[in-house]
Design a protein around this motif. Structure first.
Motif, short mmCIF file in Angstrom:
data_model
loop_
_atom_site.label_atom_id
_atom_site.label_comp_id
_atom_site.label_asym_id
_atom_site.label_seq_id
_atom_site.Cartn_x
_atom_site.Cartn_y
_atom_site.Cartn_z
N HIS A 88 0.71 -1.49 -0.85
CA HIS A 88 0.06 -0.02 -0.20
C HIS A 88 0.82 1.22 0.13
O HIS A 88 0.32 1.91 -0.27
N ASN A 89 2.11 1.46 0.80
CA ASN A 89 2.66 2.57 0.52
C ASN A 89 3.26 3.25 -0.51
O ASN A 89 3.77 2.53 -1.84
N GLY A 90 3.42 4.45 -0.91
CA GLY A 90 3.91 4.93 -2.16
C GLY A 90 2.98 4.97 -3.17
O GLY A 90 3.25 4.77 -3.97
N THR A 109 -4.23 2.38 -5.91
CA THR A 109 -4.67 2.28 -4.88
C THR A 109 -3.59 1.06 -3.84
O THR A 109 -2.93 1.02 -2.73
N THR A 110 -3.42 -0.33 -4.96
CA THR A 110 -2.66 -1.34 -4.27
C THR A 110 -1.85 -1.38 -5.39
O THR A 110 -2.23 -1.29 -6.15
#
Length: 164
Positions: A88-90, A109-110
């Motif tokens: 998830h990050n970035g 977003t994933t």
């Protein structure tokens, strides 16, 4: 510890959902009970082994078992946080007023986690336990994880056709 509370939440939800909309409700309950029986037996064996091996007090053996329980749940929580962070990050973040439709939101977003840079794909598959297919998991949360690689091919094709 926070990861232990998350595990407790999953355990509670698993128990509440056991037997609902599954092909074998009895099998679901039997395997869930089997899991907890195995886990309880493992912790009991661990604590009784510490009790007999070191001639320690029952309290010390119980503390040994509790320490194992806490450490295993904390480590599990850290590994899950690592997998969730990788997935998830970035990634894109949208303002509430500018959110795209559901499928585009999930796809942008994933991200899926793949092997490389010294980590073979078989290790990633084992380590992530199915959560390496975050996009597919978010699009179709009810699909069993062993079917996610097949769904991945369809999602890739669909995204290519739609230009995402």
């Amino acid at each position: 510890a926070f990861p232990s509370m998350g595990g407790l939440g999953w355990d509670t939800k698993s128990t509440a959902l056991a037997g609902r909309k599954v092909q074998s409700p009895l099998g679901e309950k039997v395997f869930l009970l089997g899991h907890y029986a195995w886990y309880s037996t493992f912790i009991y064996t661990l604590s009784s082994g510490a009790f007999h091996a070191h001639n320690s007090s029952l309290l010390a053996a119980m503390l040994h078992a509790i320490l194992f329980l806490v450490a295993s749940n904390v480590l599990c929580g850290l590994f899950l946080a690592l997998v969730f962070g990788l997935g998830h990050n970035g990634m894109a973040v949208y303002h509430a007023d500018e959110r795209p439709d559901f499928w585009k939101l999930q796809v942008t977003t994933t991200r899926n986690i793949v092997g490389g840079r010294g980590f073979p794909q078989c290790f990633v598959d084992w380590f992530c336990g199915g959560l390496q297919y975050q996009v597919e998991h978010h699009l179709f949360p009810q699909i069993p994880r062993h079917n996610l690689p097949k769904v991945n091919l369809h999602v890739q094709r669909f995204c290519k056709e739609e230009g995402v």
